[in-house]
Design a protein around this motif. Sequence first.
Motif, short mmCIF file in Angstrom:
data_model
loop_
_atom_site.label_atom_id
_atom_site.label_comp_id
_atom_site.label_asym_id
_atom_site.label_seq_id
_atom_site.Cartn_x
_atom_site.Cartn_y
_atom_site.Cartn_z
N LYS A 67 0.85 -1.18 0.00
CA LYS A 67 0.00 0.00 0.00
C LYS A 67 0.89 1.24 0.00
CE LYS A 67 -2.19 -0.79 3.85
NZ LYS A 67 -1.50 -1.97 4.35
N ILE A 68 0.39 2.35 -0.52
CA ILE A 68 1.22 3.56 -0.59
C ILE A 68 1.46 4.16 0.78
CG2 ILE A 68 0.50 4.07 -2.95
CD1 ILE A 68 -1.34 6.24 -1.82
N SER A 69 0.75 3.69 1.77
CA SER A 69 0.98 4.17 3.14
C SER A 69 2.08 3.37 3.83
CB SER A 69 -0.30 4.09 3.96
OG SER A 69 -0.81 2.76 3.96
N ASP A 70 2.51 2.25 3.21
CA ASP A 70 3.55 1.41 3.80
C ASP A 70 4.94 1.97 3.48
OD1 ASP A 70 1.57 -0.30 4.65
OD2 ASP A 70 1.84 -1.72 2.97
N PRO A 71 5.94 1.64 4.31
CA PRO A 71 7.33 1.97 3.93
C PRO A 71 7.76 1.11 2.74
CG PRO A 71 7.14 1.45 6.27
CD PRO A 71 5.86 1.02 5.65
N TRP A 72 8.73 1.60 2.00
CA TRP A 72 9.28 0.83 0.90
C TRP A 72 10.11 -0.34 1.44
CZ3 TRP A 72 7.79 1.30 -3.99
CH2 TRP A 72 7.25 2.51 -4.43
N GLN A 109 -0.55 22.23 0.87
CA GLN A 109 0.91 22.07 0.92
C GLN A 109 1.34 21.33 2.18
OE1 GLN A 109 1.60 26.35 0.10
NE2 GLN A 109 3.28 25.67 -1.22
N VAL A 110 0.71 21.64 3.31
CA VAL A 110 1.04 20.95 4.56
C VAL A 110 0.72 19.47 4.43
CG1 VAL A 110 0.46 20.76 7.00
CG2 VAL A 110 0.72 23.02 5.97
N GLU A 111 -0.47 19.16 3.93
CA GLU A 111 -0.87 17.75 3.77
C GLU A 111 0.04 17.04 2.78
OE1 GLU A 111 -4.89 17.94 2.52
OE2 GLU A 111 -5.62 18.85 4.39
N TYR A 112 0.39 17.73 1.69
CA TYR A 112 1.24 17.11 0.68
C TYR A 112 2.63 16.84 1.23
CZ TYR A 112 3.60 16.12 -3.69
OH TYR A 112 4.32 15.50 -4.65
N ASP A 113 3.18 17.76 2.00
CA ASP A 113 4.50 17.58 2.59
C ASP A 113 4.52 16.38 3.52
OD1 ASP A 113 7.22 18.43 3.01
OD2 ASP A 113 6.61 19.15 4.98
N GLU A 114 3.46 16.22 4.30
CA GLU A 114 3.38 15.07 5.20
C GLU A 114 3.28 13.77 4.41
OE1 GLU A 114 0.04 15.95 7.65
OE2 GLU A 114 1.10 17.45 8.86
N LEU A 115 2.47 13.78 3.33
CA LEU A 115 2.36 12.59 2.48
C LEU A 115 3.70 12.23 1.87
CD1 LEU A 115 0.76 10.47 0.79
CD2 LEU A 115 0.40 12.28 -0.91
N SER A 116 4.43 13.23 1.39
CA SER A 116 5.73 12.98 0.75
C SER A 116 6.71 12.34 1.73
CB SER A 116 6.31 14.28 0.19
OG SER A 116 5.50 14.78 -0.84
N LYS A 117 6.74 12.85 2.95
CA LYS A 117 7.65 12.29 3.94
C LYS A 117 7.29 10.84 4.26
CE LYS A 117 8.82 16.72 6.09
NZ LYS A 117 8.66 17.61 7.27
N ARG A 118 6.00 10.56 4.41
CA ARG A 118 5.57 9.18 4.68
C ARG A 118 5.91 8.27 3.50
NH1 ARG A 118 0.73 11.59 6.29
NH2 ARG A 118 -0.31 10.75 4.42
N SER A 119 5.73 8.79 2.29
CA SER A 119 5.91 7.96 1.10
C SER A 119 7.36 7.65 0.80
CB SER A 119 5.28 8.67 -0.12
OG SER A 119 3.90 8.83 0.06
N ARG A 120 8.28 8.37 1.42
CA ARG A 120 9.70 8.17 1.15
C ARG A 120 10.39 7.32 2.22
NH1 ARG A 120 8.23 12.44 -1.78
NH2 ARG A 120 9.46 13.05 -3.60
N ARG A 121 9.62 6.76 3.11
CA ARG A 121 10.22 5.89 4.13
C ARG A 121 10.66 4.57 3.49
NH1 ARG A 121 5.70 4.75 8.01
NH2 ARG A 121 4.52 5.00 6.07
N ILE A 122 11.87 4.14 3.86
CA ILE A 122 12.40 2.87 3.36
C ILE A 122 12.72 2.00 4.56
CG2 ILE A 122 14.24 1.74 2.04
CD1 ILE A 122 14.55 4.33 0.47
N ALA A 123 12.15 0.82 4.60
CA ALA A 123 12.36 -0.08 5.73
C ALA A 123 13.85 -0.36 5.92
CB ALA A 123 11.61 -1.39 5.51
N GLY A 124 14.32 -0.22 7.15
CA GLY A 124 15.72 -0.46 7.46
C GLY A 124 16.60 0.75 7.30
N LYS A 125 16.05 1.84 6.77
CA LYS A 125 16.80 3.09 6.64
C LYS A 125 16.35 4.06 7.73
CE LYS A 125 18.91 1.78 2.86
NZ LYS A 125 18.71 2.41 1.56
N LEU A 126 17.31 4.78 8.32
CA LEU A 126 16.99 5.68 9.42
C LEU A 126 16.24 6.91 8.95
CD1 LEU A 126 20.31 5.53 11.48
CD2 LEU A 126 18.14 4.41 11.99
N GLU A 127 16.54 7.36 7.71
CA GLU A 127 15.96 8.58 7.22
C GLU A 127 15.14 8.31 5.97
OE1 GLU A 127 19.09 11.29 6.48
OE2 GLU A 127 19.74 11.43 8.56
N ALA A 128 14.24 9.23 5.68
CA ALA A 128 13.51 9.15 4.42
C ALA A 128 14.50 9.33 3.28
CB ALA A 128 12.43 10.23 4.36
#
Length: 959
Positions: free
Chosen positions: A314-319, A938-957
């Motif tokens: 799902k797009i809400s999951d980390p990569w 813009q606020v909502e989009y910025d939050e979505l972008s940060k969530r969408s760039r999470r990668i499992a096992g990585k400390l940072e987006a």
Amino acid sequence: MPLVPEIDFGTPASRSEKMVTLTIDGNEITVPEGTSIMRASMEAGIQVPKLCATDMVDAFGSCRLCLVEIEGRNGTPASCTTPVASGLVVHTQTGRLKDIRKGVMELYISDHPLDCLTCAANGDCELQDMAGAVGLRDVRYGYEGDNHVKARNNGETNARWMPKDESNPYFTYDPSKCIVCSRCVRACEEVQGTFALTIEGRGFDSRVSPGMHEHFLDSECVSCGACVQACPTATLTEKSVIEIGQPEHSVVTTCAYCGVGCSFKAEMRGEELVRMVPWKDGQANRGHSCVKGRFAYGYSTHRERILNPMIREKISDPWREVTWEEAYAHVAAEFRRIQYQYGRDSVGGITSSRCTNEETYLVQKLIRAGFGNNNVDTCARVCHSPTGYGLGQAFGTSAGTQDFDSVEHTDVVIIIGANPTDAHPVFGSRLKKRLRQGAKLIVIDPRRIDLVSSPHVKASYHLPLRPGTNVAVVTALAHVIVTEGLFDEKFIRERCDWSEFEDWAGFVAEPRHSPEETEALTGVPAEALRGAARLFATGGNGSIYYGLGVTEHSQGSTTVMAIANLAMATGNIGREGVGVNPLRGQNNVQGSCDMGSFPHELPGYRHISDDATREIFEKLWGVTLNNEPGLRINNMLDAAVEGSFMGLYIQGEDILQSDPDTKHVSAGLAAMECVVVQDLFLNETANYAHVFLPGSTFLEKDGTFTNAERRINRVRRVMTPKNGYGDWEVTQNLAKAMGLDWNYNHPSEIMDEIAATTPSFALVSYDYLDKVGSVQWPCNEQHPLGSPIMHTDGFVRGKGKFIRTEYVATDEKTGPRFPLLLTTGRILSQYNVGAQTRRTDNVVWHEEDRLEIHPHDAQNRGIRDGDWVRLGSRAGETTLRALITDRVAPGVVYTTFHHPLTQANVITTDFSDWATNCPEYKVTAVQISPSNGPSDWQVEYDELSKRSRRIAGKLEAAE
């Protein structure tokens, strides 16, 4: 593999057809009249010492090293400024000349640092070379006394010394090493046309100065690199050379930015890129470059680049990082499931205008042969699809008519809806050079672009039309030409359908199309419009160059046809210096169209419904092709929202940032069950992706790009792909996972297939391109050397077609709620959605998108320069900072679209061109008001972008 050799002949070539014979050092030489003795010597293999001379700029004659003796003449004239003459007997090496040259070199070296061993130019320094060439072994004058070399003289501060200027992110300026040869100043003037450099002071106090004794970064310098390339010493040096060292081999390749298609030498040490140097034999750029192609390649090694395939449910999951095999299998299984569940037409793909012809060809082949439908589209849909339709209707081909060299022969230029100095800067420089030589310029644009008035260039007419009235303005120009009898009757009778011309002429001659009648509508003064029409029709060779300010309108196709009408009516088609020339935005947007990226066309612009064309591909591919056109991008998104389109493969495009009505795009992507993004970075579209396939840069692949002049240029791999595969290999492996038997071993084999199936590419092969450098399609048995100029003897369609162009006002109207009109464009330092250039030091010039607003409109709204403002339309709203300027007229505002946090396209609407669905980016009714911060979106989009760039096992987006 050595460095690609380039001969510097010292002075430019003469274009004279008359030949002159002379004798140089006992060798009889025949060269064109007007050739310098220096160039004639070099063409004979005799190298005359030089420092101030280079063949990229006119002769100057200041260094006094290139002196020669001519029998029968007194003195020792400079060979760079002395033209050849019949019967001359020239000596380049005599005892007298040797003594003079050695003395001149002594003077240079006496005021130059002696740090050759640690100097960044060691091994690539013309001063060092010339010292050796003249046999300099000692300096009689010593190194004491007045100098520019030492910070302190005899313990006291040396006022003549200046510290190194390191303000520019890409190169340094060290005044202590300057020999005041003026090559950099002349390159800035003659090649680039910016006039940012000068020589300040006189005599021994002379030195190069950016602007008014400013730092390079603060001056008018545009960082094209022409000065660095021209510099014979280490005075101007790339920081990459200082850091890495001199390159040891080079490969000629093609820039991956705009549609000019500049050729570069990628100069390397091993697999590390040292610098990009414009190639003098490049037929599009002729040895020049801009800041992007010359310096902005750092994105290829940026830390945010994704190198491993990733999947998420799902797009809400980390990569989750996976192997390539897992990624291919997952995509194949998902697309098969979706087609089984929703039907064959429930999936599709988008090809890339940044990838090669070969890669684009494979993506459309995958969709047609693998998916079994024609749901393929490309970014040209949202930029130059009206060019394809309009020029196809009028001329029979979907591309520009000229090569870039043609501008050197033009007498009157119309620039409409384009800003060449920012969006196509190398072509812009060539155009400015022609204008400085006396050609006239007409600018049709709502905004006062730089070409309207810049150093030594001034437009004869600037027609600042209201956004959305292109058709009315061009038709009014035609009205003047027809009613005043300024049309070329001979050309029209010979080359066009006379009865269609008569019908069109009667239409444009109607009083309602006169400049006086249209003035209230367009805002263009009738007197100025009449003057512009007369100048274009009577001024000699007339050429028209246009950009997205023409095509990205509800009547984009109509305007293209109106431009074609204007060119045919004045006889400005089919020879040098004339023509209709679309300035394509991306490096391979022309190629992506050529390769069959539209849902209704196979490669070569042949309709999918044509049985004979389909049969060619069916026999080769071993499949039966669907004869019905597929879905366009906007149709795919609509179908996704409706629930019938569920899978999308996107190679190298960021439709969420680049396409109009961002909320509609995001809704369509969110509704899909499998979105596959293949790119270098987690772009904005990847926020809604389920699979990410890492892409490769132009430095990591072999292939071809086709530029705005139809020029097919080689792209050559200079390093191993950091993700492991070229983009063509990824598409092939995906096709194999879907059951297709593809076995290409090299992109050259893909080009061979293109040539075998596409008549306009029939003679194109890698071997042929390596032999001739580049060709312009059509390249076939009828045109074995390509076609620099189209329609020379007749139009491709037979007779040129005049078409009525009725002005129809856009449905996007201003009113009390939205009284201003927004139009958009590009800026020099950034490219398209900024995914590449934002990850380079180019951000120093453009850190954010700004909203240009006229002082009158700003004052009425209580807005000051730099204030945050709310920009709202019927579609949405965003915030950005205001830039108060009179470049725009009252009632018009302007912004760029390079930064995703601005998301200018959340403002644009879903209105589009009537023929092609190209979005109407250039006309949006808006309101401006002061703002205290980002919009809710813009606020909502910025939050979505940060969530969408999470990668499992990585400390940072990932971004």
